[in-house]
Design a protein around this motif. Structure first.
Motif, PDB file in Angstrom:
ATOM      1  N   ARG A 121     -17.555   8.415 -26.756  1.00  0.00           N
ATOM      2  CA  ARG A 121     -18.103   8.274 -25.405  1.00  0.00           C
ATOM      3  C   ARG A 121     -17.704   6.961 -24.727  1.00  0.00           C
ATOM      4  O   ARG A 121     -17.440   6.948 -23.522  1.00  0.00           O
ATOM      5  CB  ARG A 121     -19.616   8.410 -25.449  1.00  0.00           C
ATOM      6  CG  ARG A 121     -20.319   7.455 -26.392  1.00  0.00           C
ATOM      7  CD  ARG A 121     -21.790   7.783 -26.484  1.00  0.00           C
ATOM      8  NE  ARG A 121     -22.497   6.805 -27.294  1.00  0.00           N
ATOM      9  CZ  ARG A 121     -23.813   6.815 -27.478  1.00  0.00           C
ATOM     10  NH1 ARG A 121     -24.532   7.759 -26.908  1.00  0.00           N
ATOM     11  NH2 ARG A 121     -24.399   5.897 -28.211  1.00  0.00           N
ATOM     12  N   GLY A 122     -17.651   5.859 -25.478  1.00  0.00           N
ATOM     13  CA  GLY A 122     -17.226   4.601 -24.880  1.00  0.00           C
ATOM     14  C   GLY A 122     -15.792   4.655 -24.397  1.00  0.00           C
ATOM     15  O   GLY A 122     -15.463   4.160 -23.310  1.00  0.00           O
ATOM     16  N   ARG A 123     -14.931   5.284 -25.198  1.00  0.00           N
ATOM     17  CA  ARG A 123     -13.520   5.393 -24.808  1.00  0.00           C
ATOM     18  C   ARG A 123     -13.357   6.305 -23.602  1.00  0.00           C
ATOM     19  O   ARG A 123     -12.626   5.980 -22.650  1.00  0.00           O
ATOM     20  CB  ARG A 123     -12.707   5.929 -25.986  1.00  0.00           C
ATOM     21  CG  ARG A 123     -11.238   6.149 -25.667  1.00  0.00           C
ATOM     22  CD  ARG A 123     -10.461   6.568 -26.902  1.00  0.00           C
ATOM     23  NE  ARG A 123     -10.508   5.527 -27.931  1.00  0.00           N
ATOM     24  CZ  ARG A 123      -9.920   5.637 -29.122  1.00  0.00           C
ATOM     25  NH1 ARG A 123      -9.267   6.743 -29.438  1.00  0.00           N
ATOM     26  NH2 ARG A 123      -9.983   4.649 -29.985  1.00  0.00           N
ATOM     27  N   ALA A 124     -14.037   7.456 -23.612  1.00  0.00           N
ATOM     28  CA  ALA A 124     -13.908   8.394 -22.497  1.00  0.00           C
ATOM     29  C   ALA A 124     -14.406   7.784 -21.200  1.00  0.00           C
ATOM     30  O   ALA A 124     -13.749   7.875 -20.153  1.00  0.00           O
ATOM     31  CB  ALA A 124     -14.675   9.676 -22.813  1.00  0.00           C
ATOM     32  N   LEU A 125     -15.578   7.138 -21.251  1.00  0.00           N
ATOM     33  CA  LEU A 125     -16.123   6.528 -20.044  1.00  0.00           C
ATOM     34  C   LEU A 125     -15.257   5.362 -19.580  1.00  0.00           C
ATOM     35  O   LEU A 125     -15.071   5.154 -18.380  1.00  0.00           O
ATOM     36  CB  LEU A 125     -17.554   6.061 -20.314  1.00  0.00           C
ATOM     37  CG  LEU A 125     -18.322   5.489 -19.120  1.00  0.00           C
ATOM     38  CD1 LEU A 125     -18.421   6.520 -18.007  1.00  0.00           C
ATOM     39  CD2 LEU A 125     -19.714   5.041 -19.551  1.00  0.00           C
ATOM     40  N   GLY A 126     -14.697   4.609 -20.532  1.00  0.00           N
ATOM     41  CA  GLY A 126     -13.834   3.500 -20.170  1.00  0.00           C
ATOM     42  C   GLY A 126     -12.564   3.964 -19.465  1.00  0.00           C
ATOM     43  O   GLY A 126     -12.158   3.390 -18.450  1.00  0.00           O
ATOM     44  N   LEU A 127     -11.935   5.004 -19.978  1.00  0.00           N
ATOM     45  CA  LEU A 127     -10.716   5.511 -19.360  1.00  0.00           C
ATOM     46  C   LEU A 127     -10.994   6.121 -17.988  1.00  0.00           C
ATOM     47  O   LEU A 127     -10.213   5.939 -17.046  1.00  0.00           O
ATOM     48  CB  LEU A 127     -10.064   6.548 -20.276  1.00  0.00           C
ATOM     49  CG  LEU A 127      -9.496   6.003 -21.593  1.00  0.00           C
ATOM     50  CD1 LEU A 127      -8.979   7.147 -22.466  1.00  0.00           C
ATOM     51  CD2 LEU A 127      -8.385   4.996 -21.336  1.00  0.00           C
ATOM     52  N   LEU A 128     -12.121   6.841 -17.877  1.00  0.00           N
ATOM     53  CA  LEU A 128     -12.486   7.425 -16.586  1.00  0.00           C
ATOM     54  C   LEU A 128     -12.727   6.326 -15.555  1.00  0.00           C
ATOM     55  O   LEU A 128     -12.246   6.400 -14.416  1.00  0.00           O
ATOM     56  CB  LEU A 128     -13.740   8.285 -16.752  1.00  0.00           C
ATOM     57  CG  LEU A 128     -14.358   8.845 -15.465  1.00  0.00           C
ATOM     58  CD1 LEU A 128     -13.396   9.808 -14.780  1.00  0.00           C
ATOM     59  CD2 LEU A 128     -15.687   9.545 -15.755  1.00  0.00           C
ATOM     60  N   THR A 129     -13.447   5.304 -15.942  1.00  0.00           N
ATOM     61  CA  THR A 129     -13.760   4.218 -15.012  1.00  0.00           C
ATOM     62  C   THR A 129     -12.510   3.422 -14.658  1.00  0.00           C
ATOM     63  O   THR A 129     -12.336   2.997 -13.507  1.00  0.00           O
ATOM     64  CB  THR A 129     -14.819   3.296 -15.624  1.00  0.00           C
ATOM     65  OG1 THR A 129     -15.952   4.078 -16.021  1.00  0.00           O
ATOM     66  CG2 THR A 129     -15.264   2.250 -14.626  1.00  0.00           C
ATOM     67  N   ALA A 130     -11.634   3.210 -15.629  1.00  0.00           N
ATOM     68  CA  ALA A 130     -10.388   2.499 -15.351  1.00  0.00           C
ATOM     69  C   ALA A 130      -9.545   3.255 -14.323  1.00  0.00           C
ATOM     70  O   ALA A 130      -8.982   2.654 -13.391  1.00  0.00           O
ATOM     71  CB  ALA A 130      -9.602   2.291 -16.640  1.00  0.00           C
ATOM     72  N   ALA A 131      -9.488   4.579 -14.470  1.00  0.00           N
ATOM     73  CA  ALA A 131      -8.748   5.377 -13.491  1.00  0.00           C
ATOM     74  C   ALA A 131      -9.396   5.295 -12.119  1.00  0.00           C
ATOM     75  O   ALA A 131      -8.709   5.211 -11.084  1.00  0.00           O
ATOM     76  CB  ALA A 131      -8.678   6.828 -13.961  1.00  0.00           C
ATOM     77  N   GLY A 132     -10.738   5.296 -12.086  1.00  0.00           N
ATOM     78  CA  GLY A 132     -11.430   5.183 -10.811  1.00  0.00           C
ATOM     79  C   GLY A 132     -11.191   3.837 -10.141  1.00  0.00           C
ATOM     80  O   GLY A 132     -10.991   3.764  -8.920  1.00  0.00           O
ATOM     81  N   LEU A 133     -11.198   2.773 -10.916  1.00  0.00           N
ATOM     82  CA  LEU A 133     -10.921   1.449 -10.357  1.00  0.00           C
ATOM     83  C   LEU A 133      -9.513   1.375  -9.780  1.00  0.00           C
ATOM     84  O   LEU A 133      -9.293   0.822  -8.697  1.00  0.00           O
ATOM     85  CB  LEU A 133     -11.098   0.378 -11.432  1.00  0.00           C
ATOM     86  CG  LEU A 133     -12.509  -0.162 -11.662  1.00  0.00           C
ATOM     87  CD1 LEU A 133     -12.524  -1.069 -12.885  1.00  0.00           C
ATOM     88  CD2 LEU A 133     -13.015  -0.905 -10.442  1.00  0.00           C
ATOM     89  N   ALA A 134      -8.554   1.926 -10.519  1.00  0.00           N
ATOM     90  CA  ALA A 134      -7.174   1.902 -10.036  1.00  0.00           C
ATOM     91  C   ALA A 134      -7.026   2.707  -8.748  1.00  0.00           C
ATOM     92  O   ALA A 134      -6.361   2.271  -7.797  1.00  0.00           O
ATOM     93  CB  ALA A 134      -6.241   2.450 -11.116  1.00  0.00           C
ATOM     94  N   ALA A 230     -17.746   0.759   1.842  1.00  0.00           N
ATOM     95  CA  ALA A 230     -16.643   0.920   0.898  1.00  0.00           C
ATOM     96  C   ALA A 230     -16.654  -0.081  -0.263  1.00  0.00           C
ATOM     97  O   ALA A 230     -16.493   0.313  -1.420  1.00  0.00           O
ATOM     98  CB  ALA A 230     -15.309   0.857   1.648  1.00  0.00           C
ATOM     99  N   PRO A 231     -16.825  -1.388  -0.025  1.00  0.00           N
ATOM    100  CA  PRO A 231     -16.735  -2.345  -1.142  1.00  0.00           C
ATOM    101  C   PRO A 231     -17.708  -2.104  -2.295  1.00  0.00           C
ATOM    102  O   PRO A 231     -17.352  -2.383  -3.448  1.00  0.00           O
ATOM    103  CB  PRO A 231     -16.990  -3.696  -0.457  1.00  0.00           C
ATOM    104  CG  PRO A 231     -16.584  -3.490   0.953  1.00  0.00           C
ATOM    105  CD  PRO A 231     -16.975  -2.091   1.265  1.00  0.00           C
ATOM    106  N   PRO A 232     -18.956  -1.607  -2.072  1.00  0.00           N
ATOM    107  CA  PRO A 232     -19.842  -1.405  -3.224  1.00  0.00           C
ATOM    108  C   PRO A 232     -19.317  -0.449  -4.274  1.00  0.00           C
ATOM    109  O   PRO A 232     -19.816  -0.443  -5.402  1.00  0.00           O
ATOM    110  CB  PRO A 232     -21.127  -0.865  -2.579  1.00  0.00           C
ATOM    111  CG  PRO A 232     -21.133  -1.422  -1.205  1.00  0.00           C
ATOM    112  CD  PRO A 232     -19.691  -1.416  -0.801  1.00  0.00           C
ATOM    113  N   SER A 233     -18.313   0.356  -3.928  1.00  0.00           N
ATOM    114  CA  SER A 233     -17.744   1.242  -4.946  1.00  0.00           C
ATOM    115  C   SER A 233     -17.099   0.434  -6.069  1.00  0.00           C
ATOM    116  O   SER A 233     -17.122   0.852  -7.235  1.00  0.00           O
ATOM    117  CB  SER A 233     -16.706   2.176  -4.311  1.00  0.00           C
ATOM    118  OG  SER A 233     -15.661   1.440  -3.697  1.00  0.00           O
ATOM    119  N   PHE A 234     -16.554  -0.742  -5.753  1.00  0.00           N
ATOM    120  CA  PHE A 234     -16.011  -1.612  -6.804  1.00  0.00           C
ATOM    121  C   PHE A 234     -17.133  -2.105  -7.725  1.00  0.00           C
ATOM    122  O   PHE A 234     -16.969  -2.158  -8.944  1.00  0.00           O
ATOM    123  CB  PHE A 234     -15.283  -2.808  -6.186  1.00  0.00           C
ATOM    124  CG  PHE A 234     -13.939  -2.465  -5.605  1.00  0.00           C
ATOM    125  CD1 PHE A 234     -12.902  -2.052  -6.408  1.00  0.00           C
ATOM    126  CD2 PHE A 234     -13.727  -2.574  -4.245  1.00  0.00           C
ATOM    127  CE1 PHE A 234     -11.658  -1.733  -5.874  1.00  0.00           C
ATOM    128  CE2 PHE A 234     -12.490  -2.263  -3.700  1.00  0.00           C
ATOM    129  CZ  PHE A 234     -11.458  -1.841  -4.515  1.00  0.00           C
TER     130      PHE A 234
END
Length: 263
Positions: A121-134, A230-234
């Motif tokens: 779960r940590g890896r999946a959530l981390g990859l999902l969030t990293a893609a969202g940040l990018a 928009a900025p609060p999404s970061f």
């Protein structure tokens, strides 16, 4: 927080468009339901939250992305810089789907699920969030390029979050024993990204104040100026990234061998 950002941003943008298509009400309703579901889950963490509002957010966001792509392509010139600048933004509906995915993931984590999409779960959530940040940073890069980066601060959301996304993805995929320093660096960088979202609201408010009439003419300038929601999404995604690191395999182990998760 991400659902609230999408709700506010969609309300402003679709109001500016006059809600000419009845489907423009759908993301508002979906984001509001996702926000209500998240608030209910936060108030009653012992009771499992219903996945329906979050699943609906994923579906509405995917449909909205299709409509926004169609809106860009049907304009004269098709896929051009001018249409990407001024047509329906492609990143907004994707953020709604991302909010739904985070809500679904939070529900599974709350029920004690060890995996998400067959990954820890940590890896999946981390990859999902990293893609969202990018992706969010890419959307900011497009809109700030439209503004010609006239303020040096406009470079921050296109430089700080991508580095945080890379650190988060690397920390989530590396073995825990090999990445303690990397994880600490990722935590610090994500904290800076979270504060960037707060500072971004202040900078966007200043941008509205500098337009003709300033805040006295708020009914026009809030619609035509830099988007306040928009900025609060970061901030939301940075907090989700820190939660992913806390759920990762490097979290401290209790005496009984169970994982002791950070709050």
């Amino acid at each position: 927080m991400l659902a609230a950002s999408v709700l506010s941003d969609s309300a402003l943008e679709h109001y500016r468009g006059g809600f000419e298509n009845p489907g423009m009400f759908a993301p508002l309703a979906s984001a509001a339901l996702a926000l209500a579901g998240a608030a209910r889950a936060a108030r009653r963490p012992a009771r499992p939250a219903s996945p329906l509002p979050f699943g609906a957010a994923c579906a509405v966001g995917a449909a909205g992305l299709g409509f926004h792509v169609y809106n860009v392509l049907r304009r004269p010139g098709g896929l051009s810089w001018a249409n990407l600048f001024y047509a329906a933004p492609l990143g907004a509906p994707a953020a709604l789907s991302l909010a739904g995915l985070l809500g679904l993931a939070a529900g599974k984590v709350g029920r004690g699920a060890p995996t998400l999409a067959r990954l820890p779960r940590g890896r999946a959530l981390g990859l999902l969030t990293a893609a969202g940040l990018a992706g969010t940073s890419l959307e900011a890069a497009l809109l700030h390029f439209r503004g010609a980066y006239h303020n040096p601060a406009m470079w921050l959301p296109v430089s700080l979050p991508p580095v945080g996304a890379a650190l988060l993805a690397a920390s989530a995929t590396r073995p825990p024993a090999a990445s303690p320093r990397l994880e600490r660096l990722a935590q610090v960088w994500l904290a800076a990204t979270a504060w960037l979202g707060v500072a971004g609201v202040a900078l966007h408010a200043r941008g509205i104040a500098r337009q003709m009439g300033g805040w006295r003419n708020w009914s026009q300038n809030v619609l035509s100026g830099p988007p306040l929601p928009a900025p609060p999404s970061f901030t939301a995604l940075a907090l989700a990234g820190r939660a992913a690191l806390a759920l990762g395999p490097s979290a401290r182990q209790g005496r009984d061998g169970t994982q002791r998760e950070a709050a």
